[in-house]
Design a protein around this motif. Structure first.
Motif, PDB file in Angstrom:
ATOM      1  N   SER A  96      62.881  55.000   0.373  1.00 29.37           N
ATOM      2  CA  SER A  96      63.530  54.101   1.332  1.00 29.37           C
ATOM      3  C   SER A  96      62.557  53.606   2.398  1.00 29.37           C
ATOM      4  O   SER A  96      62.716  52.507   2.933  1.00 29.37           O
ATOM      5  CB  SER A  96      64.726  54.794   1.989  1.00 29.37           C
ATOM      6  OG  SER A  96      64.301  55.805   2.884  1.00 29.37           O
ATOM      7  N   LEU A  97      61.536  54.399   2.713  1.00 31.53           N
ATOM      8  CA  LEU A  97      60.563  53.988   3.719  1.00 31.53           C
ATOM      9  C   LEU A  97      59.710  52.810   3.253  1.00 31.53           C
ATOM     10  O   LEU A  97      59.020  52.180   4.054  1.00 31.53           O
ATOM     11  CB  LEU A  97      59.657  55.170   4.083  1.00 31.53           C
ATOM     12  CG  LEU A  97      60.338  56.304   4.860  1.00 31.53           C
ATOM     13  CD1 LEU A  97      59.397  57.477   5.033  1.00 31.53           C
ATOM     14  CD2 LEU A  97      60.835  55.811   6.225  1.00 31.53           C
ATOM     15  N   LYS A  98      59.777  52.508   1.970  1.00 40.77           N
ATOM     16  CA  LYS A  98      59.038  51.371   1.426  1.00 40.77           C
ATOM     17  C   LYS A  98      59.889  50.098   1.380  1.00 40.77           C
ATOM     18  O   LYS A  98      59.425  49.058   0.903  1.00 40.77           O
ATOM     19  CB  LYS A  98      58.518  51.697   0.033  1.00 40.77           C
ATOM     20  CG  LYS A  98      57.567  52.881  -0.015  1.00 40.77           C
ATOM     21  CD  LYS A  98      57.123  53.161  -1.440  1.00 40.77           C
ATOM     22  CE  LYS A  98      56.113  54.295  -1.489  1.00 40.77           C
ATOM     23  NZ  LYS A  98      56.653  55.582  -1.067  1.00 40.77           N
ATOM     24  N   ASP A  99      61.125  50.171   1.846  1.00 32.88           N
ATOM     25  CA  ASP A  99      61.997  48.995   1.831  1.00 32.88           C
ATOM     26  C   ASP A  99      61.402  47.878   2.690  1.00 32.88           C
ATOM     27  O   ASP A  99      60.775  48.149   3.723  1.00 32.88           O
ATOM     28  CB  ASP A  99      63.386  49.352   2.364  1.00 32.88           C
ATOM     29  CG  ASP A  99      64.183  50.206   1.380  1.00 32.88           C
ATOM     30  OD1 ASP A  99      63.783  50.261   0.203  1.00 32.88           O
ATOM     31  OD2 ASP A  99      65.171  50.812   1.801  1.00 32.88           O
ATOM     32  N   PRO A 100      61.605  46.618   2.283  1.00 26.72           N
ATOM     33  CA  PRO A 100      61.063  45.501   3.080  1.00 26.72           C
ATOM     34  C   PRO A 100      61.735  45.417   4.445  1.00 26.72           C
ATOM     35  O   PRO A 100      62.892  45.782   4.614  1.00 26.72           O
ATOM     36  CB  PRO A 100      61.392  44.273   2.225  1.00 26.72           C
ATOM     37  CG  PRO A 100      62.536  44.701   1.356  1.00 26.72           C
ATOM     38  CD  PRO A 100      62.308  46.159   1.083  1.00 26.72           C
ATOM     39  N   ARG A 101      60.991  44.911   5.410  1.00 26.39           N
ATOM     40  CA  ARG A 101      61.477  44.803   6.788  1.00 26.39           C
ATOM     41  C   ARG A 101      61.515  43.336   7.186  1.00 26.39           C
ATOM     42  O   ARG A 101      60.475  42.669   7.187  1.00 26.39           O
ATOM     43  CB  ARG A 101      60.568  45.607   7.722  1.00 26.39           C
ATOM     44  CG  ARG A 101      60.508  47.081   7.345  1.00 26.39           C
ATOM     45  CD  ARG A 101      59.325  47.770   7.990  1.00 26.39           C
ATOM     46  NE  ARG A 101      59.137  49.096   7.427  1.00 26.39           N
ATOM     47  CZ  ARG A 101      59.639  50.206   7.941  1.00 26.39           C
ATOM     48  NH1 ARG A 101      60.356  50.155   9.045  1.00 26.39           N
ATOM     49  NH2 ARG A 101      59.424  51.372   7.363  1.00 26.39           N
ATOM     50  N   PRO A 102      62.684  42.816   7.517  1.00 27.97           N
ATOM     51  CA  PRO A 102      62.789  41.380   7.827  1.00 27.97           C
ATOM     52  C   PRO A 102      62.219  41.038   9.196  1.00 27.97           C
ATOM     53  O   PRO A 102      62.207  41.859  10.113  1.00 27.97           O
ATOM     54  CB  PRO A 102      64.305  41.151   7.802  1.00 27.97           C
ATOM     55  CG  PRO A 102      64.898  42.469   8.173  1.00 27.97           C
ATOM     56  CD  PRO A 102      63.988  43.499   7.566  1.00 27.97           C
ATOM     57  N   ARG A 103      61.756  39.795   9.313  1.00 29.96           N
ATOM     58  CA  ARG A 103      61.404  39.258  10.626  1.00 29.96           C
ATOM     59  C   ARG A 103      62.688  38.907  11.384  1.00 29.96           C
ATOM     60  O   ARG A 103      63.779  38.890  10.817  1.00 29.96           O
ATOM     61  CB  ARG A 103      60.552  38.000  10.467  1.00 29.96           C
ATOM     62  CG  ARG A 103      59.230  38.189   9.743  1.00 29.96           C
ATOM     63  CD  ARG A 103      58.393  36.913   9.878  1.00 29.96           C
ATOM     64  NE  ARG A 103      59.158  35.719   9.553  1.00 29.96           N
ATOM     65  CZ  ARG A 103      59.160  35.126   8.359  1.00 29.96           C
ATOM     66  NH1 ARG A 103      58.447  35.646   7.366  1.00 29.96           N
ATOM     67  NH2 ARG A 103      59.886  34.037   8.136  1.00 29.96           N
ATOM     68  N   ALA A 104      62.540  38.609  12.643  1.00 28.58           N
ATOM     69  CA  ALA A 104      63.713  38.325  13.478  1.00 28.58           C
ATOM     70  C   ALA A 104      64.491  37.101  12.996  1.00 28.58           C
ATOM     71  O   ALA A 104      65.692  36.987  13.256  1.00 28.58           O
ATOM     72  CB  ALA A 104      63.290  38.132  14.930  1.00 28.58           C
ATOM     73  N   ASP A 105      63.811  36.168  12.293  1.00 29.19           N
ATOM     74  CA  ASP A 105      64.481  34.952  11.832  1.00 29.19           C
ATOM     75  C   ASP A 105      64.937  35.051  10.380  1.00 29.19           C
ATOM     76  O   ASP A 105      65.364  34.064   9.801  1.00 29.19           O
ATOM     77  CB  ASP A 105      63.552  33.746  11.988  1.00 29.19           C
ATOM     78  CG  ASP A 105      62.273  33.894  11.175  1.00 29.19           C
ATOM     79  OD1 ASP A 105      61.896  35.050  10.855  1.00 29.19           O
ATOM     80  OD2 ASP A 105      61.653  32.859  10.837  1.00 29.19           O
ATOM     81  N   GLN A 106      64.884  36.242   9.797  1.00 26.95           N
ATOM     82  CA  GLN A 106      65.258  36.413   8.395  1.00 26.95           C
ATOM     83  C   GLN A 106      66.574  37.180   8.248  1.00 26.95           C
ATOM     84  O   GLN A 106      67.188  37.597   9.231  1.00 26.95           O
ATOM     85  CB  GLN A 106      64.139  37.135   7.634  1.00 26.95           C
ATOM     86  CG  GLN A 106      62.875  36.309   7.493  1.00 26.95           C
ATOM     87  CD  GLN A 106      61.808  37.040   6.712  1.00 26.95           C
ATOM     88  OE1 GLN A 106      61.502  38.203   6.971  1.00 26.95           O
ATOM     89  NE2 GLN A 106      61.229  36.346   5.728  1.00 26.95           N
ATOM     90  N   PHE A 107      66.981  37.360   6.971  1.00 24.61           N
ATOM     91  CA  PHE A 107      68.235  38.025   6.651  1.00 24.61           C
ATOM     92  C   PHE A 107      67.989  39.080   5.572  1.00 24.61           C
ATOM     93  O   PHE A 107      67.124  38.920   4.723  1.00 24.61           O
ATOM     94  CB  PHE A 107      69.274  37.026   6.117  1.00 24.61           C
ATOM     95  CG  PHE A 107      69.622  35.929   7.071  1.00 24.61           C
ATOM     96  CD1 PHE A 107      70.766  35.999   7.846  1.00 24.61           C
ATOM     97  CD2 PHE A 107      68.802  34.814   7.201  1.00 24.61           C
ATOM     98  CE1 PHE A 107      71.091  34.984   8.732  1.00 24.61           C
ATOM     99  CE2 PHE A 107      69.117  33.798   8.079  1.00 24.61           C
ATOM    100  CZ  PHE A 107      70.258  33.880   8.855  1.00 24.61           C
ATOM    101  N   VAL A 108      68.792  40.147   5.629  1.00 26.97           N
ATOM    102  CA  VAL A 108      68.842  41.096   4.522  1.00 26.97           C
ATOM    103  C   VAL A 108      69.979  40.651   3.610  1.00 26.97           C
ATOM    104  O   VAL A 108      71.127  40.516   4.053  1.00 26.97           O
ATOM    105  CB  VAL A 108      69.087  42.537   5.012  1.00 26.97           C
ATOM    106  CG1 VAL A 108      69.274  43.470   3.829  1.00 26.97           C
ATOM    107  CG2 VAL A 108      67.936  43.005   5.881  1.00 26.97           C
TER     108      VAL A 108
END
Length: 362
Positions: A100-112
């Motif tokens: 789970s620590l490898k999950d992508p991290r969105p920028r403030a202007d993005q969406f999951v």
């Protein structure tokens, strides 16, 4: 990233292996250290010393891999990590935490973006008598990284299968597509989209204490149930609420990868968690899972968290309850199931049709 980097990354995040895993790893280690393949051309002079030095390096690297439960096997294209099958729930949940620590991290202007296949259980009664069944719902959810952003949900309702009783009004017809704006869908499946999920502690004991405190408050709140609870029922219900909240945090896109990893590490400390070597999610995909069981008011309940066999990425979860039957008996019944078909970071949300008018709850 080379083999040694991979080894170190796994070593820093994984628990000690079982004796069975260690035996398998050591056998591979010995074969790798003795194999001549992959050494490359070595000048005749000093070949023995250089080969010995290389093999010492291989052994040192693989010892680290053994301690992490991961082995690097050689090949023409270099090494590749081979995860050993966890021997118990603690090892499995630690592997899931590392993944789970490898999950992508969105920028403030993005969406999951989440694509979920849900199986919703329903039971009720009306003028036509009692009914019991389940309906498939495909839910696509766009969760903004910005704290004040708007959640968009697209629900596609599937087949509604009755297992008991006659058809009734109120369920969406198969093929119905509804869009929902904002937080009106945050309560689906027990509140899986809590916006405050990112505020939970990232230490397992502290997170578990917070979840248990919340569960205690909810169970004792007079507005939670439509009847007064007997004193002996309160601790039973609290345990169920704790499990529900932990499983909800596992699937919560508002939770950071660190919090999700902490949830897995909190779950592995609970005495009622066991490993299940072969489980299926709502999409029929088979994987390895952790099973949590506890006593309910009417009978035992259990939740399953299903992971992909090799990567330990989350596949989905299922919930079962022992329910009273019309004949007076008790039967274990699947009351909810979700398959996480996709989870990724995206730049935009879909355009909602102008004539969209949601007619059914999320």
């Amino acid at each position: 990233m080379n083999e040694l980097d991979l080894i170190k990354e796994y070593h820093d995040n994984l628990p000690g292996p079982s004796r069975r895993a260690s035996a398998r790893a050591w056998s591979r280690l010995a074969a790798q250290a003795q194999a001549p393949e992959g050494l490359g051309p070595v000048p005749a002079r000093g070949r023995g010393l250089r080969r010995l030095a290389f093999r010492v390096g291989v052994v040192a690297a693989l010892v680290s891999a053994v301690s992490a439960g991961v082995v690097v096997v050689g090949g023409d294209g270099g090494g590749s990590p081979l995860s050993l099958r966890p021997a118990n729930a603690a090892e499995l949940l630690e592997q899931a935490a590392a993944a789970s620590l490898k999950d992508p991290r969105p920028r403030a202007d993005q969406f999951v973006y989440l694509d979920r296949k849900d199986l919703q259980y329903h039971i009720g009664s009306g003028p036509e008598g009692e009914w019991e069944g389940a309906q498939e719902v495909r839910r696509e959810i766009w969760v903004p990284a910005a704290p004040d952003g708007e959640v968009i949900t697209r629900a596609t309702f599937g087949k509604d299968v009755l297992t008991r009783g006659k058809p009734y009004e109120g369920q969406a017809a198969e093929g119905t597509v509804n869009y929902y704006r904002g937080d009106q869908c945050l309560a689906i499946a027990g509140g899986v989209l809590r916006r405050d999920a990112g505020e939970f502690p990232t230490e397992p004991g502290a997170l578990l204490a917070k979840v248990r405190q919340e569960a205690e408050q909810e169970v004792r709140d007079p507005s939670t149930f439509d009847q007064e609870l007997a004193p002996e029922a309160i601790p039973i219900l609290v345990e169920g609420f704790v499990v529900d909240k932990l499983v909800s945090l596992v699937e919560n896109p508002f939770a950071t990868p660190e919090i999700r990893a902490t949830v897995f590490r909190a779950l592995k400390t609970m005495p009622n968690v066991t490993i299940a070597p072969d489980l299926a999610d709502a999409a029929g995909r088979h994987g390895i899972g952790a099973e949590i069981s506890w006593a309910g008011l009417e009978g035992r309940q259990r939740s399953e968290i299903v992971f992909e066999q090799e990567t330990f990425k989350l596949f989905g979860w299922r919930h079962f309850e022992e329910l009273k039957q019309p004949d007076g008996g008790v039967k274990e019944t699947l009351t909810g199931s979700t398959a996480l078909m996709a989870s990724e970071v995206v730049d935009s949300t879909p355009e909602i049709p102008a004539d969209n008018e949601p007619q059914y709850p999320c």
